[in-house]
Enzyme design. Sequence first.
Site, PDB file in Angstrom:
ATOM      1  N   LYS A  12       0.917   4.037  -2.958  1.00 29.70           N
ATOM      2  CA  LYS A  12       0.531   5.416  -2.676  1.00 29.70           C
ATOM      3  C   LYS A  12       1.685   6.385  -2.949  1.00 29.70           C
ATOM      4  O   LYS A  12       1.456   7.530  -3.343  1.00 29.70           O
ATOM      5  CB  LYS A  12       0.053   5.541  -1.229  1.00 29.70           C
ATOM      6  CG  LYS A  12      -1.300   4.892  -0.972  1.00 29.70           C
ATOM      7  CD  LYS A  12      -2.382   5.467  -1.866  1.00 29.70           C
ATOM      8  CE  LYS A  12      -3.770   5.059  -1.440  1.00 29.70           C
ATOM      9  NZ  LYS A  12      -4.826   5.567  -2.362  1.00 29.70           N
TER      10      LYS A  12
ATOM     11  N   TYR B 282       0.833  -1.206   0.000  1.00 28.92           N
ATOM     12  CA  TYR B 282       0.000   0.000   0.000  1.00 28.92           C
ATOM     13  C   TYR B 282       0.874   1.266   0.000  1.00 28.92           C
ATOM     14  O   TYR B 282       0.614   2.209  -0.756  1.00 28.92           O
ATOM     15  CB  TYR B 282      -0.910  -0.035   1.222  1.00 28.92           C
ATOM     16  CG  TYR B 282      -1.820   1.150   1.407  1.00 28.92           C
ATOM     17  CD1 TYR B 282      -2.941   1.320   0.597  1.00 28.92           C
ATOM     18  CD2 TYR B 282      -1.580   2.081   2.410  1.00 28.92           C
ATOM     19  CE1 TYR B 282      -3.788   2.399   0.788  1.00 28.92           C
ATOM     20  CE2 TYR B 282      -2.418   3.154   2.615  1.00 28.92           C
ATOM     21  CZ  TYR B 282      -3.528   3.313   1.799  1.00 28.92           C
ATOM     22  OH  TYR B 282      -4.364   4.393   1.987  1.00 28.92           O
TER      23      TYR B 282
END
Length: 308
Positions: A180, A176
């Site tokens: 991001k 993640y």
Amino acid sequence: MPSVDKSGLCEGRVVIVTGAGRGLGRAHARAYAAEGAKVVVNDLGVGPDGSGGSAGPAHDVVEEIRAAGGEAVAHGGDIATCEGAASLVRTALDTFGRLDTLVNNAGFLRDRMLLNLDEDAWDAVMRVHLKGHFLPLKHAGAYWRAEAKAGRAVHACVVNTSSGAGLLGSVGQGNYSAAKAGILGLTLVASAELASYGVRVNAIAPAARTRMTEQTFADTMAAPEDGGFDAMAPENVSPLVVWLGSAASAGVTGRVFEAEAGRITVMEGWRPGPTTDKGSRWTPADAGEATLKLLAEAQAPQPVYGAR
């Protein structure tokens, strides 16, 4: 949801919000509609880990917007596929005749410590977050480029969704965090490449109470019982997103903003810090000695989320 203000900030604009069936996306879609925008509500209706699927959440948000007097249409395609992203843009054009703003918000989690993170969990998160930003941006950008080349004025906006995990890293979220962080790089490149077509591209790093953050903010997630300010409500983030997606934010592009509760922060990315130049090749020992001196002059990095 309040009645739609037909003299609002986004009156006449057509806005796509991905992942808009719940959480932040739902709050953004409703906030845009409240400011007069026509909204394409995209959502696959999957679980927090990307499993399953249902058309219900997107249609529910559409009905909420329509019940308040706004205009909206649901889109249930997978925006991490070329056809899904293309059909998303076509839905806006076929339904409302134009597209002005794209809010890339869709995502899910497959959290694991790095040594326990398998390839499928890595690929799945990269796909929905990073590819799921790139493909809608590519197809929306192609439409805006064609409009600009045809001599029609374009005042378009893209709002990408990063995270504090992308800015600082987050223990247990290597996939993640990497995705991001990639969105931040994509934002900077897109803002430069699309500027000549009248497109502005910015990113937010929000913090709010959603299904994805239940574990991350377990100690601070509860809404106040006394009816006071709900600091973690997703609706706190949406005003900035609406402004960034409106004509009022003209001139603002290539920027990253943190948004949480009542706080907005302009994030300042990688900039040169202390430096030295020998003017010739270093030996490893000399390079190490020089680097230690530079580190002593540099600001300490912010801690990774969850680090002890």
